[in-house]
Design a protein around this motif. Structure first.
Motif, PDB file in Angstrom:
ATOM      1  N   TRP A  19       0.841  -1.191   0.000  1.00  0.00           N
ATOM      2  CA  TRP A  19       0.000   0.000   0.000  1.00  0.00           C
ATOM      3  C   TRP A  19       0.875   1.239   0.000  1.00  0.00           C
ATOM      4  N   LEU A  20       0.501   2.198  -0.785  1.00  0.00           N
ATOM      5  CA  LEU A  20       1.119   3.520  -0.741  1.00  0.00           C
ATOM      6  C   LEU A  20      -0.003   4.544  -0.621  1.00  0.00           C
ATOM      7  N   PRO A  21       0.172   5.519   0.239  1.00  0.00           N
ATOM      8  CA  PRO A  21      -0.879   6.521   0.435  1.00  0.00           C
ATOM      9  C   PRO A  21      -0.979   7.467  -0.756  1.00  0.00           C
ATOM     10  N   GLU A  22      -2.127   8.100  -0.867  1.00  0.00           N
ATOM     11  CA  GLU A  22      -2.326   9.155  -1.862  1.00  0.00           C
ATOM     12  C   GLU A  22      -1.831  10.452  -1.233  1.00  0.00           C
ATOM     13  N   PRO A  23      -0.770  11.047  -1.775  1.00  0.00           N
ATOM     14  CA  PRO A  23      -0.220  12.253  -1.150  1.00  0.00           C
ATOM     15  C   PRO A  23      -1.250  13.359  -0.918  1.00  0.00           C
ATOM     16  N   GLN A  24      -2.187  13.529  -1.840  1.00  0.00           N
ATOM     17  CA  GLN A  24      -3.161  14.620  -1.712  1.00  0.00           C
ATOM     18  C   GLN A  24      -4.082  14.446  -0.504  1.00  0.00           C
ATOM     19  N   ASP A  25      -4.114  13.264   0.099  1.00  0.00           N
ATOM     20  CA  ASP A  25      -4.939  13.019   1.285  1.00  0.00           C
ATOM     21  C   ASP A  25      -4.228  13.414   2.580  1.00  0.00           C
TER      22      ASP A  25
END
Length: 190
Positions: A34-40
């Motif tokens: 999993w990699l996070p969505e930076p914009q979140d």
């Protein structure tokens, strides 16, 4: 100069990174990358950043992986290094699902590297800021770093340097031609 002007993160931003690291470790150990969505995430953690993620179990090191260079959004780097600390630290077997409950996760966000212009091992020892400086030593193919958090285990500057030299594969207290020393600081969460 304010902490924000120096690029330091707020406690809330550090907590956000710690949550990302913990989620990444838990997902990775269960077989889901999993990699996070930076914009979140807050703007400050979307900028490129250098980081290390450290795992401990029962107070003992269980994994530690990081990067000294800021090449990707900090929040993404934290998630990726957390996964790597859990599964790919060559010093340890991968973390098993049964270990997750007792696993302690911490995140170190590194400042920019700065050259540390010293001319000898003794001068370096005397110039170190105990408990503050992280160091990188480079000499030919030899390279190693200690995070500032290592001072907790090695509070004596000579012992800190001796262990760093061993990690780099250098002879004790050697000062080879062309040796380069850099230092940095770190903010911690966890």
């Amino acid at each position: 100069m304010t902490d924000r002007a120096r690029g330091e993160l707020t406690p809330e931003e550090l907590d956000d990174l710690l949550r990302v690291a913990e989620e990444s470790v838990h997902r990775a150990v269960r077989g889901r990358r999993w990699l996070p969505e930076p914009q979140d995430h807050p703007e400050a953690v979307r900028r490129p950043g250098a980081t290390f993620v450290t795992l401990r179990r029962g107070g003992r090191l269980r994994g530690c992986i990081g990067t000294l260079e800021a090449t990707e959004p900090l929040v993404v780097a934290v998630a990726d290094r957390a996964r790597a600390a859990a599964l790919a630290d060559p010093r340890f077997l991968p973390v098993e699902p049964g270990e997750l409950d007792g696993l302690e996760v911490s995140v170190s966000v590194l400042s920019l590297m700065e050259p540390f212009p010293v001319r000898s091992w003794d001068e370096l020892r005397d110039a170190l800021r105990t408990g503050v400086d992280g160091l990188v030593v480079e000499a030919g193919y030899h390279r190693a770093t200690f995070l500032p958090s290592v001072w907790e285990d090695l509070p004596d500057p000579a012992a800190f340097l001796d262990a760093l030299w061993r990690k780099a594969g250098l002879a004790p207290r050697a000062w080879p031609a062309g040796i380069r020393i850099s230092r940095y600081t770190a903010q911690h969460a966890g």
